[in-house]
Design a protein around this motif. Structure first.
Motif, PDB file in Angstrom:
ATOM      1  N   VAL A 109      18.445  -7.044  10.832  1.00 17.62           N
ATOM      2  CA  VAL A 109      17.034  -6.780  10.684  1.00 17.62           C
ATOM      3  C   VAL A 109      16.762  -5.606  11.442  1.00 17.62           C
ATOM      4  CG1 VAL A 109      14.704  -7.172  11.229  1.00 17.62           C
ATOM      5  CG2 VAL A 109      16.105  -8.894  10.083  1.00 17.62           C
ATOM      6  N   THR A 110      17.354  -5.431  12.823  1.00 13.48           N
ATOM      7  CA  THR A 110      17.272  -4.684  13.951  1.00 13.48           C
ATOM      8  C   THR A 110      18.043  -3.249  13.033  1.00 13.48           C
ATOM      9  OG1 THR A 110      17.175  -6.026  15.765  1.00 13.48           O
ATOM     10  CG2 THR A 110      18.079  -3.585  15.811  1.00 13.48           C
ATOM     11  N   GLU A 111      19.196  -3.457  12.443  1.00  8.42           N
ATOM     12  CA  GLU A 111      20.036  -2.343  12.098  1.00  8.42           C
ATOM     13  C   GLU A 111      19.417  -1.491  10.882  1.00  8.42           C
ATOM     14  OE1 GLU A 111      23.704  -0.107  12.235  1.00  8.42           O
ATOM     15  OE2 GLU A 111      22.712  -1.336  13.521  1.00  8.42           O
ATOM     16  N   ILE A 112      18.679  -2.589   9.995  1.00  9.05           N
ATOM     17  CA  ILE A 112      18.125  -1.682   8.810  1.00  9.05           C
ATOM     18  C   ILE A 112      16.839  -1.138   9.202  1.00  9.05           C
ATOM     19  CG2 ILE A 112      16.914  -3.617   7.878  1.00  9.05           C
ATOM     20  CD1 ILE A 112      17.688  -2.957   5.340  1.00  9.05           C
ATOM     21  N   THR A 113      16.151  -1.596  10.132  1.00 14.80           N
ATOM     22  CA  THR A 113      14.796  -0.946  10.509  1.00 14.80           C
ATOM     23  C   THR A 113      14.831  -0.066  11.530  1.00 14.80           C
ATOM     24  OG1 THR A 113      14.381  -2.832  12.306  1.00 14.80           O
ATOM     25  CG2 THR A 113      13.470  -3.114   9.960  1.00 14.80           C
ATOM     26  N   THR A 114      15.920   0.170  12.005  1.00 10.67           N
ATOM     27  CA  THR A 114      16.077   1.173  13.399  1.00 10.67           C
ATOM     28  C   THR A 114      17.293   2.000  13.509  1.00 10.67           C
ATOM     29  OG1 THR A 114      17.138  -0.350  14.778  1.00 10.67           O
ATOM     30  CG2 THR A 114      14.760  -0.328  14.834  1.00 10.67           C
ATOM     31  N   ASN A 115      18.048   1.834  12.520  1.00  6.65           N
ATOM     32  CA  ASN A 115      19.081   2.608  12.520  1.00  6.65           C
ATOM     33  C   ASN A 115      19.714   3.415  11.173  1.00  6.65           C
ATOM     34  OD1 ASN A 115      21.620   4.010  13.629  1.00  6.65           O
ATOM     35  ND2 ASN A 115      22.908   1.879  13.597  1.00  6.65           N
ATOM     36  N   ILE A 116      20.400   2.492  10.472  1.00  2.73           N
ATOM     37  CA  ILE A 116      21.109   2.809   9.188  1.00  2.73           C
ATOM     38  C   ILE A 116      20.209   1.997   7.930  1.00  2.73           C
ATOM     39  CG2 ILE A 116      22.863   2.866   7.537  1.00  2.73           C
ATOM     40  CD1 ILE A 116      24.691   3.026  10.044  1.00  2.73           C
ATOM     41  N   ARG A 117      19.634   2.766   7.184  1.00  2.53           N
ATOM     42  CA  ARG A 117      18.750   1.994   6.210  1.00  2.53           C
ATOM     43  C   ARG A 117      19.348   2.212   4.669  1.00  2.53           C
ATOM     44  NH1 ARG A 117      12.873   3.592   7.537  1.00  2.53           N
ATOM     45  NH2 ARG A 117      13.693   2.174   9.299  1.00  2.53           N
ATOM     46  N   PHE A 118      19.737   3.376   4.181  1.00  2.00           N
ATOM     47  CA  PHE A 118      20.129   3.445   3.025  1.00  2.00           C
ATOM     48  C   PHE A 118      21.520   3.116   2.665  1.00  2.00           C
ATOM     49  CE2 PHE A 118      16.353   6.198   3.366  1.00  2.00           C
ATOM     50  CZ  PHE A 118      15.538   5.523   2.417  1.00  2.00           C
ATOM     51  N   ASN A 119      22.332   3.251   3.511  1.00  2.00           N
ATOM     52  CA  ASN A 119      23.949   3.028   3.325  1.00  2.00           C
ATOM     53  C   ASN A 119      24.171   2.002   4.461  1.00  2.00           C
ATOM     54  OD1 ASN A 119      24.906   5.134   1.580  1.00  2.00           O
ATOM     55  ND2 ASN A 119      23.709   6.567   2.928  1.00  2.00           N
ATOM     56  N   ILE A 120      23.608   1.067   4.721  1.00  2.00           N
ATOM     57  CA  ILE A 120      23.804  -0.124   5.648  1.00  2.00           C
ATOM     58  C   ILE A 120      24.946  -0.830   4.920  1.00  2.00           C
ATOM     59  CG2 ILE A 120      22.291  -1.720   4.577  1.00  2.00           C
ATOM     60  CD1 ILE A 120      21.645  -2.794   7.313  1.00  2.00           C
ATOM     61  N   ASP A 121      26.052  -1.302   5.894  1.00  2.00           N
ATOM     62  CA  ASP A 121      27.069  -1.997   5.394  1.00  2.00           C
ATOM     63  C   ASP A 121      27.407  -3.123   6.219  1.00  2.00           C
ATOM     64  OD1 ASP A 121      29.313  -2.514   3.810  1.00  2.00           O
ATOM     65  OD2 ASP A 121      30.839  -1.610   5.344  1.00  2.00           O
ATOM     66  N   LEU A 122      26.252  -4.044   6.212  1.00  2.00           N
ATOM     67  CA  LEU A 122      26.441  -5.314   6.837  1.00  2.00           C
ATOM     68  C   LEU A 122      26.100  -6.635   5.905  1.00  2.00           C
ATOM     69  CD1 LEU A 122      23.997  -4.741  10.120  1.00  2.00           C
ATOM     70  CD2 LEU A 122      26.177  -4.754   9.783  1.00  2.00           C
ATOM     71  N   PHE A 123      26.380  -6.343   4.655  1.00  3.50           N
ATOM     72  CA  PHE A 123      26.408  -7.514   3.723  1.00  3.50           C
ATOM     73  C   PHE A 123      27.674  -7.552   3.001  1.00  3.50           C
ATOM     74  CE2 PHE A 123      22.068  -8.748   4.121  1.00  3.50           C
ATOM     75  CZ  PHE A 123      21.767  -9.774   3.366  1.00  3.50           C
ATOM     76  N   ASN A 124      28.482  -8.649   2.995  1.00  8.25           N
ATOM     77  CA  ASN A 124      29.610  -8.950   2.241  1.00  8.25           C
ATOM     78  C   ASN A 124      29.071  -8.972   0.671  1.00  8.25           C
ATOM     79  OD1 ASN A 124      31.764  -8.559   3.975  1.00  8.25           O
ATOM     80  ND2 ASN A 124      31.225 -10.786   4.710  1.00  8.25           N
ATOM     81  N   LYS A 125      29.145  -8.048   0.247  1.00  4.33           N
ATOM     82  CA  LYS A 125      28.366  -8.077  -1.333  1.00  4.33           C
ATOM     83  C   LYS A 125      28.990  -8.949  -2.106  1.00  4.33           C
ATOM     84  CE  LYS A 125      26.035  -3.397  -0.563  1.00  4.33           C
ATOM     85  NZ  LYS A 125      25.772  -2.030  -1.347  1.00  4.33           N
ATOM     86  N   SER A 126      30.364  -8.897  -2.309  1.00  2.00           N
ATOM     87  CA  SER A 126      31.191  -9.772  -3.343  1.00  2.00           C
ATOM     88  C   SER A 126      30.839 -11.282  -2.869  1.00  2.00           C
ATOM     89  CB  SER A 126      32.464  -9.317  -3.223  1.00  2.00           C
ATOM     90  OG  SER A 126      32.968  -9.638  -1.965  1.00  2.00           O
ATOM     91  N   ILE A 127      30.687 -11.666  -1.581  1.00  2.00           N
ATOM     92  CA  ILE A 127      30.399 -13.099  -1.247  1.00  2.00           C
ATOM     93  C   ILE A 127      28.937 -13.267  -1.541  1.00  2.00           C
ATOM     94  CG2 ILE A 127      30.167 -14.400   0.810  1.00  2.00           C
ATOM     95  CD1 ILE A 127      33.031 -13.874   0.153  1.00  2.00           C
ATOM     96  N   PHE A 128      28.029 -12.362  -1.306  1.00  2.00           N
ATOM     97  CA  PHE A 128      26.481 -12.591  -1.482  1.00  2.00           C
ATOM     98  C   PHE A 128      26.517 -12.857  -2.985  1.00  2.00           C
ATOM     99  CE2 PHE A 128      22.059 -10.874  -1.227  1.00  2.00           C
ATOM    100  CZ  PHE A 128      21.644 -12.450  -1.093  1.00  2.00           C
ATOM    101  N   LYS A 129      27.169 -12.084  -3.887  1.00  2.00           N
ATOM    102  CA  LYS A 129      27.086 -12.175  -5.507  1.00  2.00           C
ATOM    103  C   LYS A 129      27.516 -13.776  -5.979  1.00  2.00           C
ATOM    104  CE  LYS A 129      28.833 -10.156  -9.684  1.00  2.00           C
ATOM    105  NZ  LYS A 129      29.629  -9.108 -10.291  1.00  2.00           N
ATOM    106  N   ASP A 130      28.750 -14.078  -5.334  1.00  2.00           N
ATOM    107  CA  ASP A 130      29.112 -15.451  -5.690  1.00  2.00           C
ATOM    108  C   ASP A 130      28.345 -16.641  -5.332  1.00  2.00           C
ATOM    109  OD1 ASP A 130      31.284 -14.378  -6.832  1.00  2.00           O
ATOM    110  OD2 ASP A 130      32.628 -14.746  -4.928  1.00  2.00           O
TER     111      ASP A 130
END
Length: 324
Positions: A109-130
């Motif tokens: 939450v801190t990262e997306i609201t105060t630092n990097i918004r559009f290219n944030i890389d804190l999600f493991n997208k393949s894991i989230f998809k599964d």
């Protein structure tokens, strides 16, 4: 009524044996993770974590003995000692299989609201998809009940063609959509609808009744705690991510005040946008304002159509509404 006779039937034996094998006893876990301390009894796991049985906890072990007696004999420690899922004690596994790379929701939450918004890389997208696949729900035209959208009015009533999602130039920030990208928010009942729009005493509101026009596929985050382990491809990965899934559901359901900052919407907007990018048509989530109700955030705006509108007036702060 179907009665499963443990002395005759064996269909559940393999299912339960495979599922229960994800657990290790206290002694086994402490050998590989001496500082790990998140243990509970197996019967508590089956009730509190998985909601498998609607039974008194003391009767669960006897039932397991009957369903898979060989497993019980070969793994007696699981039934007499505290247990945990081994992978939840392994930092390497968590790092590779956690939805959040940082393994911390507040840091995300801190990262997306105060630092990097559009290219944030804190999600493991393949894991989230599964993980999300376990929450897929098909909404069928024939069986889906009607849903509702409300608007506070200063005239007699809105018309049917005024009850859909707002046009993009009027679309504001929402839990599941950023400003400028319309999303249709619907509620499961008129009461839930009136509560969600936070109508005040004596407010006049128009409630539109919507019908599903075509089959859609959504992500249902309502019953995260009740998902069957037998319907999940990777139970271990699901287990280590359960706390994040519960937090996502809670954040989507959370009521934000009229004076809330647009930044507060960013975490759930990011999640919803990712779900939308996978081709899902919407999200179902709990209503915190009405414990008996739930909401939909529909990305596919043409999937629901408003059939009727009814004018109401709020008569008390319990949101009891009456036609006027």
């Amino acid at each position: 009524m179907y009665i499963y006779n443990t002395e005759v039937n064996s269909e559940l034996k393999e299912l339960f044996s495979d599922f229960l094998s994800i657990y290790s006893s206290y002694d086994e876990i402490r050998e590989v993770a001496p500082s790990f301390d998140n243990f509970s009894s197996l019967k508590e796991e089956l009730i509190d974590t998985w909601n498998i049985f609607n039974l008194d906890k003391e009767k669960i072990i006897d039932l397991i003995k009957g369903i898979c007696p060989e497993f019980y004999i070969e793994n007696s420690d699981l039934f007499s000692k505290s247990v945990a899922v081994r992978e939840s004690a392994q930092d390497t596994y968590i790092k590779e299989h956690s939805i959040l790379k940082c393994n911390d929701w507040d840091e995300f939450v801190t990262e997306i609201t105060t630092n990097i918004r559009f290219n944030i890389d804190l999600f493991n997208k393949s894991i989230f998809k599964d993980v999300l696949a376990a929450f897929e729900e098909i909404m069928d035209v024939e069986v889906t009940p009607h849903y509702f959208r409300g608007r506070i009015v200063d005239k007699l009533s809105y018309k049917i063609d005024e009850m859909g999602a707002p046009p993009k130039e009027q679309s504001g920030n929402g839990r599941a959509n950023p400003k400028g990208i319309p999303c249709l928010y619907l509620a499961s009942s008129e009461k839930t609808c009136a509560m969600e729009i936070r109508a005040g005493l004596h407010d006049k509101i128009t409630i539109g009744e919507f019908a599903l026009e075509k089959e859609i596929k959504i992500i249902n985050l309502i019953n995260i705690d009740k998902i069957s382990p037998f319907s999940i491809n990777n139970v271990r990965a699901h287990y280590v991510n359960k706390k994040y899934l519960k937090r996502m559901s809670a954040e989507l359901s959370k009521t934000l005040g009229n004076n809330s900052s647009d930044l507060e919407y960013l975490p759930t907007q990011y999640i919803a946008d990712f779900i939308k990018s996978l081709g899902y048509d919407g999200i179902k989530f709990k209503s915190t304002l009405d414990p008996k109700g739930h909401n939909l955030a529909i990305f596919n705006l043409g999937s629901f159509d408003c059939k009727y509108v009814t004018p109401y007036k709020v008569e008390n702060f319990d949101v009891s509404i009456g036609i006027f």
